[in-house]
Design a protein around this motif. Structure first.
Motif, PDB file in Angstrom:
ATOM      1  N   LYS A 595       0.808  -1.290  -0.172  1.00  0.00           N
ATOM      2  CA  LYS A 595       0.085  -0.257  -0.100  1.00  0.00           C
ATOM      3  C   LYS A 595       0.910   1.434   0.524  1.00  0.00           C
ATOM      4  CE  LYS A 595      -3.256   2.549   2.908  1.00  0.00           C
ATOM      5  NZ  LYS A 595      -3.837   3.239   4.336  1.00  0.00           N
ATOM      6  N   ILE A 596       1.757   1.503   1.090  1.00  0.00           N
ATOM      7  CA  ILE A 596       2.833   3.152   0.580  1.00  0.00           C
ATOM      8  C   ILE A 596       3.487   2.671  -0.378  1.00  0.00           C
ATOM      9  CG2 ILE A 596       5.052   3.889   2.255  1.00  0.00           C
ATOM     10  CD1 ILE A 596       3.870   1.961   4.799  1.00  0.00           C
ATOM     11  N   ALA A 597       4.052   1.415  -0.762  1.00  0.00           N
ATOM     12  CA  ALA A 597       4.839   1.615  -2.237  1.00  0.00           C
ATOM     13  C   ALA A 597       3.853   1.955  -3.218  1.00  0.00           C
ATOM     14  CB  ALA A 597       5.571  -0.262  -2.685  1.00  0.00           C
ATOM     15  N   GLY A 598       2.671   1.636  -3.388  1.00  0.00           N
ATOM     16  CA  GLY A 598       1.770   2.737  -4.360  1.00  0.00           C
ATOM     17  C   GLY A 598       1.737   3.629  -4.168  1.00  0.00           C
ATOM     18  N   MET A 599       1.794   4.082  -2.751  1.00  0.00           N
ATOM     19  CA  MET A 599       1.298   5.670  -2.648  1.00  0.00           C
ATOM     20  C   MET A 599       2.528   6.284  -3.339  1.00  0.00           C
ATOM     21  SD  MET A 599       0.552   7.253   0.688  1.00  0.00           S
ATOM     22  CE  MET A 599      -1.424   6.406   1.328  1.00  0.00           C
ATOM     23  N   MET A 600       3.307   5.863  -2.501  1.00  0.00           N
ATOM     24  CA  MET A 600       4.220   6.710  -3.192  1.00  0.00           C
ATOM     25  C   MET A 600       5.109   6.884  -4.731  1.00  0.00           C
ATOM     26  SD  MET A 600       4.900   8.024  -0.452  1.00  0.00           S
ATOM     27  CE  MET A 600       6.575   8.851  -0.185  1.00  0.00           C
TER      28      MET A 600
END
Length: 710
Positions: A595-600
């Motif tokens: 989720k964090i990787a996709g967001m960033m």
């Protein structure tokens, strides 16, 4: 309180521009009928109608006020209305429940813009209309010009019933064309002396009388035949013809007044008694399903609540019209919209703040009651729960201006929400929006004065200190070109770590665009966003670089970033995201990591994709006099508006333009200034359009600065 039957009740709404003399006329009518023993004045703040503190401060009406007179065995219910467009909700609801509109024209100024705006609603509801030219005792009074303007605006239905003999400071006489008599009033007004028409006026009086006879005859075939046979009509026949003409909206009788000096009100009330239609004469009220609700005193009771008012130390007052049947104090009625049974413990006829108990109210009458729990404006009260009849609601106009509001003391936030809900209950034209996107509570009103009144009430009645702030603009963010980015999220702090790496491309999306071909697409998800526009999410992973179970987490991260865009924190729309590669760790990879990787990754790609800020744009129509068109266009052009066309309508210019919402609130105020409030403005949302580069840069920098401070 005497009980009147449905044939002897008249419901009059008193309309007109500000300072046309409506409240003064009400005072005079009540005095003439013996309801009050002394006439108050607006200047002294002691009139029956304008009794609220804010009306005393302003020196003009803010609320619609219910009054009544009893004149020659008829009951006349009067609703005195404000004269400013800011309080249009009070005006519309009053027009809706009354059976005749009494429209005051200021003899000094003719048909003013406020009158024209009010007329739109009178015409919409096709209410029988009486015109009264007031202030004929003033220096600049001009009866003929006022009638000419009335015919230009209202049409050929404008029919002179009286004309002044001596308008101006010495005004004291009128020629009545129905009775063919001259009325001369004493110096202090009151009951006039009836005199023969002077020789100098006979020719004009005869000509206008004949026009009046023809106008009365043309509304009914039988009367027309009698007119051809006899060459004239008697007084009763003329009354009959005028009444039919008023019901058809073909006759608008014109009367002469000096409300201030009590000249003409008695004759006007006599005409209302004898000619103006009662509720039983009017077309049946309509239910929501289109079925009629006849004004039948023998039917099951139906009440329609048209106004709700919260009075200090008293509580909630509900004003209603009895559409059918009759009611007595203590009756229990069903409110379907309130989903409750309401007991009307007391019934009243009101004269401003004064309430007179009523034993019975019959079909066609207007009254009020106290402390209904769940019944609000536009609700129907029924004796027959099974009928389910709901009266067609009053249609209120959409708001024109907006402002953000917050309590000065944050501890009052909850109380403020309750009070605002109560204010909306009283005034449906005041809308309250709790905007999660903008993180503001926004008041929408009819004008700056409408919002200022709300602030006054919060402080003076509810003892709440509030601040008005500029309402934020619901911008949108998107991109203009293709970009790619990768982001590795790696975190190791003892125990299980976090790891997720994502490779994505993003590009602008539009309906009908070609399929994505840069990488093979395994599956596509198209999401219609709650805030408008779309997100298309392509899964292009091959060879198991990222397990399918982590794709929803990547999408979730992208969606979260789209709810707080990188440029200004606004919602993002119309983007196609394709995940084509990535890496996992057999132990440390999990949903939160991807989720964090996709967001960033989405954030980084967004900044490379020529980000574009979009702003809401409205189509606006401005109706103004020819002489004002130049000033209107100058104001539009100075506020980033694009003029899209011009048209002529009833002697006015209609200027069409497309204006950003960021300029709209200021534009309303500016146009009121340059047109002296004489322009009609209509705005409808059109689209989201790109913000100019310099403004986008400014807004982006402001957002970054606010983030640093936070």
């Amino acid at each position: 309180m005497k009980t009147y039957d449905e044939k002897h009740i008249r419901n009059i709404v008193l309309l007109g521009a500000a300072k046309s003399g409506k409240t003064t006329l009400c005072e005079t009518m009540l005095f003439e009928a013996g309801i009050i023993s002394r006439r108050g004045t607006v200047e002294e703040g002691n009139t029956v109608s304008d009794y609220h503190d804010v009306e005393h401060e302003r020196g003009s009406s803010v609320y619609a006020t219910c009054l009544h007179t009893e004149w020659r065995d008829y009951k006349i219910n009067i609703i005195d209305t404000p004269g400013l467009e800011d309080f249009i909700g009070e005006i519309i609801s009053s027009i809706r429940v009354c059976d005749t509109a009494l429209l005051l024209l200021n003899a000094q100024h003719g048909v003013e813009v406020g009158t024209e705006q009010i007329w739109d609603y009178v015409d919409k509801y096709q209410k029988p209309t009486i015109l009264a030219v007031n202030q004929l005792d003033t220096e600049q009074a001009n009866f003929s010009r006022t009638v000419e303007e009335a015919r230009r605006v209202f049409g050929s239905a404008v029919t002179v019933m009286q004309y002044p003999v001596d308008q101006g400071p010495g005004f004291n006489s009128v020629i009545d064309l129905l009775k063919m008599t001259m009325y001369r009033f004493p110096e202090n007004g009151g009951k006039p002396e009836k005199l023969p028409i002077p020789d100098s006026e006979k020719e004009q009086a005869e000509r206008l009388h004949n026009e009046l006879v023809e106008k009365a005859a043309e509304n009914d075939d039988t009367l027309m035949e009698q007119y051809f046979e006899k060459g004239s009509l008697d007084e009763d026949e003329m009354r009959q013809g005028l009444k039919i003409g008023m019901l058809k909206h073909h006759v608008f009788p014109v009367f002469c007044l000096s409300a201030l000096h009590n000249m003409g009100s008695g004759r006007l009330m006599g005409f209302i008694d004898n000619v103006a239609p009662a509720a039983i004469d009017m077309p049946a009220e309509q239910a929501e399903d289109g079925s009629p609700i006849p004004c039948d005193p023998s039917a099951s009771p139906v009440l329609f609540v048209f106004k709700t008012l919260q009075e200090p130390h008293i509580g909630r007052l509900s004003f209603f019209k009895v559409l059918a049947g009759e009611i007595k104090a203590g009756v229990e009625l069903y409110s379907e919209k309130g989903n409750t049974v309401e007991r009307l413990n007391q019934l009243f006829i009101t004269d401003g703040r004064n309430r007179h108990p009523a034993e019975v109210l019959r079909a066609g009458d207007i009254g009020c009651t106290l402390k209904l729990k769940n019944t609000l404006t536009n609700h129907t009260l029924l004796a027959d729960k099974q009928s389910g009849k709901q009266v067609k609601p009053i249609g209120f106009p959409t708001p024109k201006v907006r402002v953000a509001i917050e309590a000065t003391n944050k501890a009052d936030d909850e109380k403020l929400s309750e009070v605002l809900a109560e204010l909306h209950m009283e005034d449906p034209t005041l809308e309250i929006e709790y905007n999660r996107e903008l993180k503001q509570v926004i008041l929408h009103g009819q004008g700056d004065l409408h919002l200022a009144l709300t602030k006054w009430r919060l402080l003076n009645i509810y003892k709440m200190h509030v601040e008005f702030l500029p309402a934020k603009i619901p911008y949108r963010e998107t991109i203009r070109k293709h970009a790619a980015a990768t982001y590795r999220h790696k975190k190791q702090s003892g125990g299980a770590g976090q790891f997720g790496e994502v490779f994505i491309t993003i590009e602008p999306y539009y309906d009908g665009m070609p399929p994505y071909r840069e990488h093979p697409v395994r599956e596509t998800e198209e999401i219609a966003l709650n805030w408008g526009g779309k997100l298309v999410f392509n899964n292009c992973i091959v060879g198991g670089a990222i397990e399918a179970r982590f794709l929803p987490s990547i999408l979730k991260g992208v969606m979260e970033k789209m709810q707080e865009g990188p440029l200004t924190g606004s919602y993002v729309r119309d983007i196609r995201v394709s995940v084509y590669d990535g890496k996992m760790h057999p132990v440390d990879s999990n949903d939160i990591s991807f989720k964090i990787a996709g967001m960033m990754a989405f954030r980084d790609a967004f900044h490379q994709a020529a980000p574009q800020l979009l702003e809401p744009v409205f189509d606006i129509d401005i109706t103004a006099a020819d002489t004002m068109a130049g000033d209107v266009m100058s104001e539009l052009q100075s506020r980033r508006s694009i003029i899209t066309g011009m048209d002529s309508q009833n002697g006015y210019q209609v200027i069409k333009a497309r204006t950003p919402q960021a300029e709209l609130d200021k534009l309303y105020a500016a146009l009121r200034n340059v047109t002296q409030g004489k322009a009609k403005i209509k705005a409808v949302f059109a689209e989201y359009a790109p913000v100019p580069p310099e403004l986008q840069k400014k807004l982006s920098e402001e957002y970054k600065g606010a983030e640093l401070v936070a």
